[in-house]
Design a protein around this motif. Structure first.
Motif, PDB file in Angstrom:
ATOM      1  N   ASP A  76       6.322   1.034   2.025  1.00 23.08           N
ATOM      2  CA  ASP A  76       6.759   0.060   1.030  1.00 23.08           C
ATOM      3  C   ASP A  76       7.858  -0.874   1.542  1.00 23.08           C
ATOM      4  OD1 ASP A  76       5.008   0.891  -0.862  1.00 23.08           O
ATOM      5  OD2 ASP A  76       6.444   2.065  -2.014  1.00 23.08           O
ATOM      6  N   ASP A 109       3.927   6.328   3.260  1.00 19.02           N
ATOM      7  CA  ASP A 109       4.849   5.340   2.699  1.00 19.02           C
ATOM      8  C   ASP A 109       5.064   4.186   3.678  1.00 19.02           C
ATOM      9  OD1 ASP A 109       6.760   4.003   1.291  1.00 19.02           O
ATOM     10  OD2 ASP A 109       8.316   5.527   1.465  1.00 19.02           O
ATOM     11  N   MET A 112       2.065  -3.236  -3.204  1.00 13.26           N
ATOM     12  CA  MET A 112       3.267  -3.578  -3.952  1.00 13.26           C
ATOM     13  C   MET A 112       3.216  -4.990  -4.542  1.00 13.26           C
ATOM     14  SD  MET A 112       7.279  -3.100  -2.947  1.00 13.26           S
ATOM     15  CE  MET A 112       7.285  -1.329  -3.269  1.00 13.26           C
ATOM     16  N   GLY A 128      -0.645   2.341   1.373  1.00 13.24           N
ATOM     17  CA  GLY A 128      -0.704   0.894   1.258  1.00 13.24           C
ATOM     18  C   GLY A 128      -1.757   0.317   2.188  1.00 13.24           C
TER      19      GLY A 128
END
Length: 407
Positions: A102, A100, A60, A31
């Protein structure tokens, strides 16, 4: 967070987790929360010998907009260039690193039915490439703190303080304090020794009982084995696929599961939170699900394909694991699954069959390895969980007593 500690964590992820080989390409999926950290891991991959490092940036909020505004037909479509990319990956076999960060609630409010139908429509075209890559490359999943995720875990702190606190928890959970590389060498050896003891029993089944209502029996394949921590792909390359990883796991025999499993932690699945839930099995299949929150998501999960209601994993983790001792609900499966024992619905693991490389994919399915588009872990560990191993001749061996190893 002190830069030296972040650099050491990045080194652990790349050189103990992923272990890229000289001349191998690497894909980092991440991300936008930790660009500097991504740059550091990319540099370390190059220093380890990677010929090329690609970054697959994910966001996201943008994914949510796609789900809201694209038609179901468009979401279900796989473009030619996407198929070409999948084909290239299956032929080139790059190492994959997922970082990760998120937001656990990031997909709340979208039409989850539409999303699920689109995924089901795409999956048959993706599956052949996934199967072609199975067990042929190194991969690693690790975590960096996104702001939304950090504030979910530590809602009473400012954004900056929450991120700092989540960094501390991530580093502790990943055994990244002190000499991180040595920590993992010792950890890998301990997990190896425990799996050797378990495999010596050649259990035919495991029985689970807990005061919260869990009363469950699952059958294991005669050819099945337990595994954990360090893995080796079919080319002989070793890697640690999950950081953290406290589990010793196996794949149960499809169709052999009876009774009730009661979850002990919430489950964040595709941006939706499922809480206070249970799953009842008959003839190996989840036939009833109940959730105080997220009932619709839970029902969609087990309807993703015909094999989604069957189990793909049984994982054993001491209730006093380092992650559980932090007493933090991470709202993130990578961490929460390593806090205590868990199960997984959906796809099983070929590596949990002895000499799996000698079998075709169809032969492994015939032996009892479940095949599904999903693999969703949910936590069932508790302080009073008892697990008993049943041998082929009916002998009962205590495996866990009061949440801890009895082997």
């Amino acid at each position: 967070m002190e830069q030296k500690r972040l650099d050491e964590y990045a080194n652990l992820i790349v050189n103990m987790g992923l272990r890229p080989q000289k001349g191998q390409e690497v894909i980092i999926v991440a991300g936008l929360d930790q660009i500097e950290f991504v740059r550091k891991t990319a540099e370390l991959c190059y220093l380890a010998g990677a010929s090329k490092v690609q970054i697959d940036w994910q966001d996201m909020p943008l994914n949510k907009l796609s789900q809201q505004y694209q038609s179901e037909e468009k979401l279900s479509t796989i473009e030619d260039w996407e198929l070409a990319k999948l084909k290239w990956r299956s032929e080139t076999l790059p190492a994959f690193l997922w970082l990760d960060s998120d937001d656990p609630d990031g997909m709340d409010g979208i039409d989850q039915g539409k999303r699920a139908r689109a995924q089901m429509a795409r999956f048959p075209k993706i599956k052949p490439f996934r199967d072609a890559m199975e067990n042929k490359y190194q991969w690693c999943i690790a975590a960096v703190p996104g702001v939304k995720w950090a504030q979910k875990v530590f809602p009473d702190l400012s954004a900056a303080d929450a991120v700092e606190q989540l960094w501390e928890a991530i580093l502790q959970g990943a055994r990244a304090n002190g000499d991180a590389m040595e920590n993992w060498r010792k950890h890998n050896q301990r997990i190896h020794d425990l799996t050797h003891k378990l495999n010596a029993y050649n259990f035919a089944a495991l029985e689970y009982k807990s005061a919260n209502g869990t009363d469950f029996r699952v059958g294991l394949m005669p050819q099945g084995v337990f595994a954990g921590a360090e893995e080796t792909d079919l080319s002989g390359r070793s890697f640690n696929p999950n950081m953290p990883s406290e589990e010793i796991f196996t794949t149960p025999e499809k169709g052999k599961a009876e009774g009730l499993l009661v979850a002990t932690k919430p489950l964040s699945w595709q941006g939706s939170l499922i809480e206070d839930f249970s799953i009842r099995f008959e003839n190996g299949k989840a036939v009833e699900v109940k959730a105080a929150k997220g009932q619709d998501a839970l029902e969609r999960m087990i309807a993703m394909d015909e094999n989604a209601p069957y189990l793909g994993e049984c994982a054993l983790i001491d209730y006093d694991s380092p992650i559980n001792q932090m007493n933090i609900l991470f709202y993130n499966t990578l961490f929460d699954e390593n806090a205590s024992c868990h199960m997984a619905l959906g796809r099983g693991f070929d590596v949990c069959v002895k000499d799996y490389e000698k079998y075709t994919h169809e032969e492994l399915k015939a032996l009892g390895v479940n095949d599904s588009m999903i693999h969703v872990d949910f936590m069932i560990g508790s302080r009073d969980l008892n697990i008993t191993g049943i041998t082929a001749d009916g002998e009962k061996i205590p495996v866990f007593r009061n949440g801890s190893w009895a082997i």
